[in-house]
Structure formats: C-alpha cells, structure tokens
Write a protein that holds these residues in place. Structure first.
Motif, PDB file in Angstrom:
ATOM      1  N   GLU A   1      -7.239   1.687  -2.737  1.00 48.48           N
ATOM      2  CA  GLU A   1      -6.398   2.233  -1.952  1.00 48.48           C
ATOM      3  C   GLU A   1      -7.070   2.866  -0.642  1.00 48.48           C
ATOM      4  OE1 GLU A   1      -5.565   2.159  -5.153  1.00 48.48           O
ATOM      5  OE2 GLU A   1      -4.064   0.720  -4.957  1.00 48.48           O
ATOM      6  N   GLN A   2      -8.184   3.650  -0.894  1.00 49.92           N
ATOM      7  CA  GLN A   2      -8.818   4.322   0.189  1.00 49.92           C
ATOM      8  C   GLN A   2      -9.570   3.246   0.949  1.00 49.92           C
ATOM      9  OE1 GLN A   2     -11.675   7.472  -0.815  1.00 49.92           O
ATOM     10  NE2 GLN A   2     -10.445   8.483  -2.406  1.00 49.92           N
TER      11      GLN A   2
ATOM     12  N   ARG B   1       1.820   1.738  -3.466  1.00 51.22           N
ATOM     13  CA  ARG B   1       0.758   2.321  -4.218  1.00 51.22           C
ATOM     14  C   ARG B   1       0.336   3.751  -4.135  1.00 51.22           C
ATOM     15  NH1 ARG B   1      -3.319  -1.282  -2.898  1.00 51.22           N
ATOM     16  NH2 ARG B   1      -2.115  -2.101  -1.334  1.00 51.22           N
ATOM     17  N   LEU B   2       0.691   4.218  -2.877  1.00 53.64           N
ATOM     18  CA  LEU B   2       0.320   5.485  -2.521  1.00 53.64           C
ATOM     19  C   LEU B   2       1.252   6.439  -3.025  1.00 53.64           C
ATOM     20  CD1 LEU B   2      -0.827   4.979   1.225  1.00 53.64           C
ATOM     21  CD2 LEU B   2      -2.440   5.309  -0.904  1.00 53.64           C
TER      22      LEU B   2
ATOM     23  N   GLU C   1      -8.293   0.235   2.011  1.00 51.09           N
ATOM     24  CA  GLU C   1      -7.512  -0.291   2.657  1.00 51.09           C
ATOM     25  C   GLU C   1      -7.145   0.841   3.884  1.00 51.09           C
ATOM     26  OE1 GLU C   1      -4.064  -2.443   1.069  1.00 51.09           O
ATOM     27  OE2 GLU C   1      -4.980  -1.984  -1.052  1.00 51.09           O
ATOM     28  N   LEU C   2      -7.094   2.101   3.290  1.00 49.30           N
ATOM     29  CA  LEU C   2      -6.786   3.314   4.181  1.00 49.30           C
ATOM     30  C   LEU C   2      -7.821   3.153   5.352  1.00 49.30           C
ATOM     31  CD1 LEU C   2      -5.090   5.957   1.824  1.00 49.30           C
ATOM     32  CD2 LEU C   2      -4.032   4.624   3.987  1.00 49.30           C
TER      33      LEU C   2
ATOM     34  N   LEU D   1       0.935  -1.187  -0.116  1.00 50.06           N
ATOM     35  CA  LEU D   1       0.035  -0.080  -0.013  1.00 50.06           C
ATOM     36  C   LEU D   1       0.792   1.145   0.102  1.00 50.06           C
ATOM     37  CD1 LEU D   1      -2.745   1.350   0.093  1.00 50.06           C
ATOM     38  CD2 LEU D   1      -2.723   0.931   2.483  1.00 50.06           C
ATOM     39  N   TYR D   2       1.741   1.152   0.618  1.00 54.41           N
ATOM     40  CA  TYR D   2       2.947   2.357   0.800  1.00 54.41           C
ATOM     41  C   TYR D   2       3.363   2.660  -0.493  1.00 54.41           C
ATOM     42  CZ  TYR D   2       7.224   4.646   1.824  1.00 54.41           C
ATOM     43  OH  TYR D   2       8.409   5.565   2.367  1.00 54.41           O
TER      44      TYR D   2
ATOM     45  N   VAL E   1      -6.531   9.665  -4.588  1.00 54.26           N
ATOM     46  CA  VAL E   1      -6.323   8.140  -4.136  1.00 54.26           C
ATOM     47  C   VAL E   1      -7.379   7.176  -4.582  1.00 54.26           C
ATOM     48  CG1 VAL E   1      -5.836   6.707  -2.160  1.00 54.26           C
ATOM     49  CG2 VAL E   1      -4.848   9.144  -2.132  1.00 54.26           C
TER      50      VAL E   1
ATOM     51  N   THR F   1       1.660   1.026   6.286  1.00 58.17           N
ATOM     52  CA  THR F   1       1.132   1.087   5.035  1.00 58.17           C
ATOM     53  C   THR F   1       2.283   0.198   4.360  1.00 58.17           C
ATOM     54  OG1 THR F   1       2.158   3.093   4.193  1.00 58.17           O
ATOM     55  CG2 THR F   1      -0.245   2.865   4.672  1.00 58.17           C
TER      56      THR F   1
END
Length: 137
Positions: free
Chosen positions: A112-113, A13-14, A115-116, A10-11, A108, A67
């Motif tokens: 990913e949202q 991908r962000l 997941e966050l 995720l890190y 975003v 992340t």
C-alpha cells in the motif's frame, strides 16, 4: 461465474476515510513545522497563511478520492497551489521522508505504501521546480 474475488480498492485496504484522516493529521502536523521546509520563505508563509484544519481536510479529501473512495477533491490543482512556492527537489525529499515515516508509524503495509508513493510521485512535476544543473567549465 468467476471464483476470483475483486481486489479491494486502496481506499478500502487503507481502512477508509477515518484511517486516512488520522495519517493525514499526523503528516500535516509534521510538515507544517519542519525547519527545512519552512526555510523556504514562500512555503513558510503558505504554512502560516492557511488554516491547518482546512489544509488537513483538503488533503484527506484528495487522498480519499485518489485511493478509490467516494470523496471528491474540491481544492485547487497541485500545479496551481504549488507553482509559486519554488519547491526544490531537496524539499520534496524531506516531504517524502515525512510521508514514509508517518506511513510506517501507522503500520501501512509495504504494498500500500508503494501505491501511495506512486500516486504522490505523480504530482511531483506539478510541485517541484527543477533547476538546471550547472555545467563544469
């Protein structure tokens, strides 16, 4: 040999720590001045007691770690840093709405949202003071 490639964290991908820091910067600027959040005198006092730059640093560090980045969060636990603030479910919803708005502002992606929000949502029990529902007589 497997032809499947490992899914980026995720890190990654962000966009890494610089992209995370930009989102955190905007997000903290929004919540620190929100009148609904600051209507809680304990939150208002906390917002004026801590350095905005230091707060942004710790949140960026935390998001980097959770992340999948190399950062290591050095702040206090969510329970320790929020238990005395008497944060309500309604205040949590305002906080979440700001988070969503900032993620949208930075485009975003939805996955990913999600997941966050799952990560942030996992901290809710340590932050929100649940009040018993009054029973009708």
């Amino acid at each position: 040999m497997s032809t499947e490639s490992k899914k980026p964290s995720l890190y990654e991908r962000l966009g890494g720590i610089y992209a995370i820091a930009a989102v955190v910067d905007t997000f903290i600027d929004r919540i620190m001045v929100d009148p609904t959040l600051n209507a809680n005198p304990l939150v208002d006092e906390a917002h004026h007691r801590v350095s905005k730059a230091g707060f942004k640093y710790l949140v960026t560090e935390m998001v980097g770690q959770v992340t999948g980045g190399p950062q290591r969060y050095t702040g206090r636990s969510m329970l320790e840093s929020h238990s005395h603030l008497n944060i309500s479910a309604a205040e949590w919803e305002v906080f979440a709405a700001h988070f969503k708005a900032v993620l949208d502002q930075y485009n975003v992606p939805a996955a990913e949202q999600q997941e966050l929000f799952a990560i942030v949502g996992s901290t809710r029990p340590d932050i929100v003071v649940e009040r018993p529902v009054a029973k009708a007589s």
